[in-house]
Design an enzyme around this catalytic site. Structure first.
Site, mmCIF file in Angstrom:
data_model
loop_
_atom_site.group_PDB
_atom_site.id
_atom_site.type_symbol
_atom_site.label_atom_id
_atom_site.label_comp_id
_atom_site.label_asym_id
_atom_site.label_seq_id
_atom_site.Cartn_x
_atom_site.Cartn_y
_atom_site.Cartn_z
ATOM 1 N N SER A 1 0.839 -1.210 0.000
ATOM 2 C CA SER A 1 0.000 0.000 0.000
ATOM 3 C C SER A 1 0.872 1.257 0.000
ATOM 4 C CB SER A 1 -0.946 0.013 1.203
ATOM 5 O OG SER A 1 -0.194 -0.014 2.398
ATOM 6 N N ARG B 1 -0.580 -8.023 -17.552
ATOM 7 C CA ARG B 1 -0.533 -7.663 -18.973
ATOM 8 C C ARG B 1 0.836 -7.811 -19.625
ATOM 9 N NH1 ARG B 1 -5.890 -8.099 -20.289
ATOM 10 N NH2 ARG B 1 -7.154 -6.886 -18.828
ATOM 11 N N ASN C 1 -1.372 4.456 -9.892
ATOM 12 C CA ASN C 1 -0.358 4.484 -8.843
ATOM 13 C C ASN C 1 0.529 3.246 -8.986
ATOM 14 O OD1 ASN C 1 -1.236 2.299 -7.054
ATOM 15 N ND2 ASN C 1 -2.998 3.603 -6.567
ATOM 16 N N GLN D 1 -15.775 9.210 -29.083
ATOM 17 C CA GLN D 1 -16.380 8.991 -30.408
ATOM 18 C C GLN D 1 -17.757 9.649 -30.472
ATOM 19 O OE1 GLN D 1 -16.350 4.756 -31.247
ATOM 20 N NE2 GLN D 1 -14.516 4.953 -32.505
ATOM 21 N N GLN E 1 -10.303 9.299 -22.338
ATOM 22 C CA GLN E 1 -10.189 8.694 -23.681
ATOM 23 C C GLN E 1 -10.834 9.586 -24.729
ATOM 24 O OE1 GLN E 1 -11.843 4.727 -23.934
ATOM 25 N NE2 GLN E 1 -10.920 4.361 -25.942
ATOM 26 N N ARG F 1 -21.261 5.979 -34.875
ATOM 27 C CA ARG F 1 -20.087 5.194 -34.421
ATOM 28 C C ARG F 1 -20.438 3.725 -34.131
ATOM 29 N NH1 ARG F 1 -19.250 6.632 -28.005
ATOM 30 N NH2 ARG F 1 -21.450 6.800 -27.518
HETATM 31 C C1 LIG Z 1 -5.198 -12.909 -19.800
HETATM 32 C C2 LIG Z 1 -6.459 -12.200 -19.366
HETATM 33 C C3 LIG Z 1 -7.679 -12.620 -19.826
HETATM 34 C C4 LIG Z 1 -8.854 -11.972 -19.427
HETATM 35 N N1 LIG Z 1 -10.054 -12.403 -19.927
HETATM 36 C C5 LIG Z 1 -11.193 -11.790 -19.537
HETATM 37 C C6 LIG Z 1 -12.467 -12.226 -20.029
HETATM 38 O O1 LIG Z 1 -12.574 -13.162 -20.829
HETATM 39 N N2 LIG Z 1 -13.581 -11.594 -19.608
HETATM 40 C C7 LIG Z 1 -13.516 -10.560 -18.697
HETATM 41 O O2 LIG Z 1 -14.570 -10.037 -18.312
HETATM 42 N N3 LIG Z 1 -12.327 -10.115 -18.235
HETATM 43 C C8 LIG Z 1 -11.184 -10.697 -18.623
HETATM 44 N N4 LIG Z 1 -9.981 -10.233 -18.154
HETATM 45 C C9 LIG Z 1 -9.957 -9.047 -17.289
HETATM 46 C C10 LIG Z 1 -9.708 -9.426 -15.813
HETATM 47 O O3 LIG Z 1 -10.718 -10.278 -15.309
HETATM 48 C C11 LIG Z 1 -9.649 -8.154 -14.944
HETATM 49 O O4 LIG Z 1 -10.905 -7.481 -14.996
HETATM 50 C C12 LIG Z 1 -8.590 -7.181 -15.424
HETATM 51 O O5 LIG Z 1 -7.391 -7.857 -15.709
HETATM 52 C C13 LIG Z 1 -8.348 -6.140 -14.331
HETATM 53 O O6 LIG Z 1 -7.641 -6.746 -13.291
HETATM 54 P P1 LIG Z 1 -7.847 -6.331 -11.777
HETATM 55 O O7 LIG Z 1 -9.277 -6.497 -11.355
HETATM 56 O O8 LIG Z 1 -6.820 -7.095 -10.970
HETATM 57 O O9 LIG Z 1 -7.435 -4.781 -11.804
HETATM 58 P P2 LIG Z 1 -8.071 -3.551 -11.017
HETATM 59 O O10 LIG Z 1 -9.493 -3.386 -11.389
HETATM 60 O O11 LIG Z 1 -7.168 -2.399 -11.261
HETATM 61 O O12 LIG Z 1 -8.032 -3.988 -9.529
HETATM 62 C C14 LIG Z 1 -6.776 -4.082 -8.848
HETATM 63 C C15 LIG Z 1 -6.944 -4.976 -7.631
HETATM 64 O O13 LIG Z 1 -7.850 -4.332 -6.721
HETATM 65 C C16 LIG Z 1 -8.649 -5.313 -6.092
HETATM 66 N N5 LIG Z 1 -10.056 -5.049 -6.457
HETATM 67 C C17 LIG Z 1 -10.499 -4.137 -7.363
HETATM 68 N N6 LIG Z 1 -11.837 -4.143 -7.400
HETATM 69 C C18 LIG Z 1 -12.242 -5.090 -6.508
HETATM 70 C C19 LIG Z 1 -13.520 -5.569 -6.095
HETATM 71 N N7 LIG Z 1 -14.655 -5.118 -6.606
HETATM 72 N N8 LIG Z 1 -13.553 -6.532 -5.173
HETATM 73 C C20 LIG Z 1 -12.426 -7.026 -4.624
HETATM 74 N N9 LIG Z 1 -11.178 -6.635 -4.966
HETATM 75 C C21 LIG Z 1 -11.100 -5.660 -5.899
HETATM 76 C C22 LIG Z 1 -8.189 -6.678 -6.609
HETATM 77 O O14 LIG Z 1 -7.200 -7.163 -5.727
HETATM 78 C C23 LIG Z 1 -7.576 -6.334 -7.938
HETATM 79 O O15 LIG Z 1 -6.585 -7.269 -8.363
HETATM 80 C C24 LIG Z 1 -8.798 -10.864 -18.536
HETATM 81 C C25 LIG Z 1 -7.548 -10.441 -18.079
HETATM 82 C C26 LIG Z 1 -6.390 -11.078 -18.478
HETATM 83 C C27 LIG Z 1 -5.065 -10.580 -17.988
#
Ligand SMILES: Cc1cc2nc3c(=O)[nH]c(=O)nc-3n(C[C@H](O)[C@H](O)[C@H](O)COP(=O)(O)OP(=O)(O)OC[C@H]3O[C@@H](n4cnc5c(N)ncnc54)[C@H](O)[C@@H]3O)c2cc1C
Length: 202
Positions: free
Chosen positions: A50, A162, A151, A85, A82, A135
């Site tokens: 953190s 990624r 951050n 469009q 972003q 669009r």
């Molecule tokens: C190879 C790959 C394939 C994917 N395929 C798909 C797909 O088919 N369909 C699809 O919908 N998505 C897909 N995703 C997207 C994936 O499920 C995540 O939504 C995306 O990678 C964002 O990751 P994140 O939630 O860790 O990041 P962030 O949203 O930035 O969150 C960061 C961290 O904060 C915490 N956090 C954030 N929000 C919450 C919450 N509401 N509850 C609890 N903890 C939270 C978690 O620890 C999380 O890791 C894919 C991602 C990857 C890398």
């Protein structure tokens, strides 16, 4: 694809060290750069990440597809602006062509799809349809641009997902470019991510 870092916290690693030393009341050990490297290593190892949230970076990414930006904005711990469009008309047919479009037959199919999409988009505009509705016929390949701020904790999570070989090639390419830029500012925070792996990218 163009990726530039347009802002970054000043002396981000020193800031992280100061924040970390607040937790442990260990300002007597503040002796950068050695102490900075040491405490960041400790924060990463212990999972006390953190503290990394005090530093952030802002990137401007252009000439990427809407397919990429859709994946990017799934990362909720970030701020985005972003190209719209709704308010900006797409004047030129600018799009990302995947490297798998690599035969004459594929080129023809892909090229036809792009030409048709732009033709229909402009026809709809000429018929008085607002840009926000016209669009709907534009493809995922369509160029977009976006400013993203994350951050350092969120960036680490972003890179772990990624820069992975499981990530889709376009967002992976963007992640590696962002990694190379932020590593220049905070090499210790991102020490365990290797931008050299980019060579394996399509
Ligand atoms: C190879 C790959 C394939 C994917 N395929 C798909 C797909 O088919 N369909 C699809 O919908 N998505 C897909 N995703 C997207 C994936 O499920 C995540 O939504 C995306 O990678 C964002 O990751 P994140 O939630 O860790 O990041 P962030 O949203 O930035 O969150 C960061 C961290 O904060 C915490 N956090 C954030 N929000 C919450 C919450 N509401 N509850 C609890 N903890 C939270 C978690 O620890 C999380 O890791 C894919 C991602 C990857 C890398």
């Amino acid at each position: 694809m163009q990726v530039e870092m347009i802002a970054c916290t000043k002396d981000p690693e020193l800031l992280i060290e100061r924040a970390g030393r607040e937790c442990y009341d260990s300002f007597d050990k503040l002796n950068p750069p050695e102490s900075t490297k040491r405490i960041i290593e400790h924060l990463l190892k212990s999972g006390h990440t953190s503290v990394l949230e005090h530093a952030s970076a802002t990137f401007r990414v252009t000439e990427i597809s809407r397919a990429l930006s859709h994946q990017l904005v799934r990362h909720r711990i970030a701020s985005y602006s972003q190209r719209s469009q709704r308010y900006v008309r797409e004047t030129k047919p600018e799009f990302v062509k995947p490297s798998s479009i690599n035969t004459a037959e594929r080129e023809e199919a892909f090229g036809d799809a792009m030409r048709d999409a732009w033709h229909h988009y402009h026809t709809l505009l000429m018929l008085g349809v607002p840009a926000e509705d016209a669009r709907f016929v534009l493809p995922n390949a369509c160029h977009t641009s976006i400013v993203v701020t994350m951050n350092f904790r969120a960036l680490r999570n972003f890179f772990s997902l990624r820069c992975s070989p499981h990530a889709q090639w376009e967002i992976r390419g963007m992640a590696f470019r962002m990694l190379a830029l932020v590593k220049l500012e905070a090499p210790n925070v991102f020490i365990d991510f290797n931008e050299g792996l980019q060579g394996g990218l399509k």
